[in-house]
Design an enzyme around this catalytic site. Structure first.
Site, PDB file in Angstrom:
ATOM      1  N   VAL A 101       0.832  -1.205   0.000  1.00 60.81           N
ATOM      2  CA  VAL A 101       0.000   0.000   0.000  1.00 60.81           C
ATOM      3  C   VAL A 101       0.871   1.260   0.000  1.00 60.81           C
ATOM      4  CG1 VAL A 101      -1.968  -1.130   1.100  1.00 60.81           C
ATOM      5  CG2 VAL A 101      -0.193  -0.111   2.550  1.00 60.81           C
ATOM      6  N   HIS A 117      -4.574  -3.928  -2.357  1.00 59.37           N
ATOM      7  CA  HIS A 117      -5.037  -3.624  -0.997  1.00 59.37           C
ATOM      8  C   HIS A 117      -5.194  -2.131  -0.744  1.00 59.37           C
ATOM      9  CE1 HIS A 117      -3.322  -7.814   0.162  1.00 59.37           C
ATOM     10  NE2 HIS A 117      -4.560  -7.898  -0.260  1.00 59.37           N
ATOM     11  N   CYS A 128     -19.358   9.628   3.999  1.00 57.13           N
ATOM     12  CA  CYS A 128     -19.695  10.314   2.736  1.00 57.13           C
ATOM     13  C   CYS A 128     -18.713  10.010   1.610  1.00 57.13           C
ATOM     14  CB  CYS A 128     -19.768  11.816   2.956  1.00 57.13           C
ATOM     15  SG  CYS A 128     -18.165  12.581   3.348  1.00 57.13           S
ATOM     16  N   SER A 216       6.617 -12.092  -1.958  1.00 54.03           N
ATOM     17  CA  SER A 216       5.391 -12.412  -1.225  1.00 54.03           C
ATOM     18  C   SER A 216       5.390 -13.873  -0.809  1.00 54.03           C
ATOM     19  CB  SER A 216       4.150 -12.142  -2.074  1.00 54.03           C
ATOM     20  OG  SER A 216       2.982 -12.547  -1.386  1.00 54.03           O
ATOM     21  N   LEU A 242      12.366 -14.827  -0.125  1.00 55.53           N
ATOM     22  CA  LEU A 242      13.222 -15.428   0.899  1.00 55.53           C
ATOM     23  C   LEU A 242      12.327 -16.281   1.787  1.00 55.53           C
ATOM     24  CD1 LEU A 242      15.481 -12.394   1.849  1.00 55.53           C
ATOM     25  CD2 LEU A 242      16.250 -14.524   0.807  1.00 55.53           C
TER      26      LEU A 242
END
Length: 267
Positions: A101, A117, A128, A216, A242
């Site tokens: 992000v 994400h 709103c 990831s 890793l």
């Protein structure tokens, strides 16, 4: 030998669907969530249910975020981000789908990016739907909580900080327009990725020749599902990570190395 194999993989598959995770940003000073076995290194991140259901959770979240944002908001792209931007510049990237992000792929020059994400540099009102830049909200938090500016703590993933304190006095400003609850424009744990985001990424996956996972462990289903889709379509899948990933038995090639080291051939 591995980087040679990765180079061959990239060379032989012109339209790559790239999925990136926290390992891509650790060298930019942003910690990751999991160890080499894919287990949590720390307590789990806040869930959407706790954030919405409890004012004290929101106080804790925003106090820690106020401390953590000072460094997170200034993080710079590293060699892994630049290498993937170069891959796109060479016309060999169908899409870069990131679980991060931090917007560092965009900062490095990648354009064909979907933030799976969401993005931490925007704050959204749940009442709103008004949005404001996170930097602006940082100023607002500082105005209401000047004493907290003196505090510091170690960085934690996603702009959080490992701050332990009594958060009862921390003021969380409401939306200026409607008085609603403000939340970073990211998908919290326990929250679903918007359907349109998934559908858009899926459409790109259907155009791709192969998949490349970078940094990831794929432990979160929202990312892992795309590996499953790629496997169902018979696409070759390579991963740079890793440690263990949830998809190890589905991989054509796995490189256990730092992301920037493994991708250095692109620069």
């Amino acid at each position: 030998m591995h980087s040679r194999a990765l180079e061959d993989f990239v060379d032989s598959h012109p339209r790559l669907f790239v999925l990136t995770g926290a390992g891509c940003s650790t060298n930019s000073g942003i910690p990751d969530y999991r160890d080499s076995d894919g287990n949590w290194k720390r307590t789990r991140p806040v869930t959407i249910q706790a954030f919405l259901g409890d004012a004290a959770t929101r106080q804790r979240y925003w106090a820690r975020s106020m401390v953590g944002w000072r460094r997170f908001g200034r993080a710079m792209p590293n060699g892994a981000h630049r290498a993937l931007a170069e891959l796109e510049a060479q016309g060999r990237c169908e899409l870069l789908l990131t679980q991060n992000v931090d917007r560092l792929h965009q900062a490095a020059g990648s354009r064909k990016v979907i933030d799976l994400h969401g993005r931490l540099d925007v704050v959204r009102c749940l009442g709103c739907a008004a949005t404001m830049p996170r930097d602006e909200f940082q100023d607002e938090l500082a105005r209401w909580n000047p004493a907290w500016l003196a505090l510091d703590a170690a960085d934690a993933p996603d702009g959080d900080a490992d701050l332990e304190h009594d958060f009862a006095s921390f003021v969380v400003p409401a939306c200026a327009a409607c008085g609603g609850v403000l939340k970073p424009d990211v998908v919290f744990f326990g929250e679903n990725v918007p359907h349109d985001t998934v559908a858009s990424a899926q459409a790109h996956l259907e155009q791709a020749a192969a998949m490349l996972v970078v940094g990831s462990s794929l432990m979160v289903y929202s990312g892992f599902r795309f590996v499953r889709m790629a496997e169902q379509r018979g696409l070759p899948i390579a991963a740079v990570n890793l440690g263990r990933t949830r998809a190890d038995e589905l991989l054509t090639l796995k490189v256990e190395d730092q992301c920037e080291t493994a991708l250095a051939f692109l620069l």
